[in-house]
Design an enzyme around this catalytic site. Sequence first.
Site, PDB file in Angstrom:
ATOM      1  CE  LYS A  62      -2.785   8.483   2.520  1.00 16.26           C
ATOM      2  NZ  LYS A  62      -3.509   8.484   1.229  1.00 16.26           N
ATOM      3  CG  ASP A  91      -1.355   1.846   4.683  1.00 22.39           C
ATOM      4  OD1 ASP A  91      -1.691   1.347   3.589  1.00 22.39           O
ATOM      5  OD2 ASP A  91      -0.378   2.598   4.809  1.00 22.39           O
ATOM      6  CG  HIS A  92      -6.092   1.068   0.646  1.00 22.50           C
ATOM      7  ND1 HIS A  92      -5.615   2.358   0.647  1.00 22.50           N
ATOM      8  CD2 HIS A  92      -5.972   0.633  -0.623  1.00 22.50           C
ATOM      9  CE1 HIS A  92      -5.230   2.660  -0.586  1.00 22.50           C
ATOM     10  NE2 HIS A  92      -5.439   1.642  -1.374  1.00 22.50           N
ATOM     11  CE  LYS A 137      -3.422  -1.874  -2.632  1.00 23.27           C
ATOM     12  NZ  LYS A 137      -4.453  -1.659  -3.640  1.00 23.27           N
ATOM     13  CD  GLU A 187      -1.891   6.189  -7.559  1.00 22.97           C
ATOM     14  OE1 GLU A 187      -3.101   5.947  -7.467  1.00 22.97           O
ATOM     15  OE2 GLU A 187      -1.336   7.120  -6.958  1.00 22.97           O
ATOM     16  CG  ASP A 202      -1.641  10.671  -1.594  1.00 26.03           C
ATOM     17  OD1 ASP A 202      -2.598  10.620  -0.806  1.00 26.03           O
ATOM     18  OD2 ASP A 202      -1.687  10.220  -2.754  1.00 26.03           O
ATOM     19  CG  HIS A 246      -0.370   3.547   0.700  1.00 24.58           C
ATOM     20  ND1 HIS A 246      -1.224   3.242   1.745  1.00 24.58           N
ATOM     21  CD2 HIS A 246      -1.054   4.401  -0.097  1.00 24.58           C
ATOM     22  CE1 HIS A 246      -2.371   3.884   1.569  1.00 24.58           C
ATOM     23  NE2 HIS A 246      -2.296   4.606   0.465  1.00 24.58           N
ATOM     24  CE  LYS A 261      -2.163  10.736  -6.932  1.00 21.90           C
ATOM     25  NZ  LYS A 261      -2.808   9.457  -6.665  1.00 21.90           N
TER      26      LYS A 261
HETATM   27  C1  BG6 Z   1      -4.589   6.539  -1.570  1.00 23.33           C
HETATM   28  C2  BG6 Z   1      -4.002   7.821  -2.076  1.00 23.33           C
HETATM   29  O1  BG6 Z   1      -4.226   6.323  -0.238  1.00 23.33           O
HETATM   30  O2  BG6 Z   1      -4.123   5.451  -2.352  1.00 23.33           O
HETATM   31  C3  BG6 Z   1      -4.340   8.022  -3.544  1.00 23.33           C
HETATM   32  O3  BG6 Z   1      -4.507   8.905  -1.332  1.00 23.33           O
HETATM   33  C4  BG6 Z   1      -3.936   6.805  -4.353  1.00 23.33           C
HETATM   34  O4  BG6 Z   1      -3.710   9.190  -4.047  1.00 23.33           O
HETATM   35  C5  BG6 Z   1      -4.461   5.535  -3.719  1.00 23.33           C
HETATM   36  O5  BG6 Z   1      -4.443   6.957  -5.658  1.00 23.33           O
HETATM   37  C6  BG6 Z   1      -3.906   4.300  -4.403  1.00 23.33           C
HETATM   38  O6  BG6 Z   1      -4.561   3.157  -3.944  1.00 23.33           O
HETATM   39  P1  BG6 Z   1      -4.658   1.847  -4.845  1.00 23.33           P
HETATM   40  O7  BG6 Z   1      -5.274   0.825  -3.953  1.00 23.33           O
HETATM   41  O8  BG6 Z   1      -5.498   2.198  -6.033  1.00 23.33           O
HETATM   42  O9  BG6 Z   1      -3.250   1.532  -5.232  1.00 23.33           O
END
Ligand code: BG6
Length: 491
Positions: free
Chosen positions: A150, A179-180, A184, A218, A237, A242, A341
């Site tokens: 993304k 989409d990581h 998880k 975050e 973002d 997500h 954030k």
């Molecule tokens: C990313 C965003 O896709 O995911 C970032 O671009 C964000 O802004 C991050 O910090 C969060 O990923 P995780 O795995 O640390 O929750």
Amino acid sequence: MSSQIIPVEPFDYIVFGGTGDLSERKLLPALYHRQLAGQLTEPTRIIGASRSALSHEEFRAFARDALTEHVKADELGKDDVERFLARLFYVAVDAKSDKGWDELKALLAEGEGRIRAFYLAVGPALFGDIAQHIRDHGLITAKTRIVVEKPIGRDLASARELNDTIGSVFKEEQVFRIDHYLGKETVQNLMVMRFANALYEPLWNSAHIDHVQITVAESVGLEGRAGYYDKAGAMRDMVQNHLLQLVCLVAMEPPSSMDAEAVRDEKLKVLRSLKPITAANVEQVTVRGQYRAGASAGGPVKGYLEELDDGASDTETFVAIKAEIANWRWAGVPFYLRTGKRMAERVSEIVITFKPIPHSVFDESAGRVIANQLVIRLQPDEAVKQWIMIKDPGPGGMRLRHVPLDMTFAENFDVRNPDAYERLLLDVIRNNQTLFMRRDEVEAAWKWVDPILKAWEANAQAVQGYTAGTSGPSQAIALIERDGRTWHERR
Ligand code: BG6
């Protein structure tokens, strides 16, 4: 059953943006861990590609530093590291010209017939150029895949354009949109909880669930990504991808199997059932926020505007939304989403609050009966807790107590939780698309997000300031409290 490691066929991973941040923090450490687990077979290679002129040795030195920084010291056995570095190669290629592509072709020819995965860890502006060069240089084989990160577009129109460009070179089944969050561990567990237990599914609907909360908070700020982030904001973002993916997994109907198409068909239906938010109701159901100076991780931190070069921006670093899914299962069940954030702490949770019991048979002196809650914590400290009422043990009469049934079994199994990228990178090699977004899903997500972005603009909906290190603007608290509910705080 103990964990079983099934080695994968040898492959060549070609990482565009090989010397970038994602490669350093996630991709190289993830592949290293998979090697440690014994999953890589010979002669697997990882080929870094980017514009800088580096030798193979310089790329290996970069990777060594990346591992030292991002892998625990006791996992960095000398032989393991050397074996990993020996897999690494580097080619300087220019996405915008023919420079370097013949060299890449020659290197890949040594692995003819091997699985070939191109990972585009670069900005979307380069996706089209890279895809076309891959095609024009004859690099696509029957076993070729492409992985894209993304953001896939910044609205529906640009996402379609990007998908068309990639689609003009690769078939949909060759395209892996990452989409990581889907990789998880606890997100996977959510599917098992729902579909491998008889207990939850009969209750998983508007008759028994009061509301759902999804929080992805975050503590970090911009992390040097102002250029990208200020144009994107939290909605593009985090929410478009997500958070909506998490909504899908909570809300989807049971798929007929874990087959990629079966799962993605169900997720798509959820996205298409999201009730539109328009200029008429956007101010009631959404909150935009932006952090001001405050404190985080024990020290003072700058506000968002001070982190920018020109100090002026209306970009949201926080969003809260009351979303609704207009279908039989979920009508009337709000899904409260929030992400931001520089919040008090890094915590991502899905909280399912069940309906209160219809009538309490206990005296007031026994204490209040609190509604059952299922709390699925994605990070940190992955956990699943079912909060229930019990009798306070021991003498002293009938007293009720709200306690968590801890379903976190990590300590019962002697395993380390793999990073999301470990699973996803190898799913590409295994050719398993279940945890990747299909084109229509990405576009359906934009179709819901676009009108919200437009409504914000049309109404000039201002960002509400919140102090860094807190839980967001007070308007977000009011958003949920208007409905007689409160945000779940980590316990
Ligand atoms: C990313 C965003 O896709 O995911 C970032 O671009 C964000 O802004 C991050 O910090 C969060 O990923 P995780 O795995 O640390 O929750």
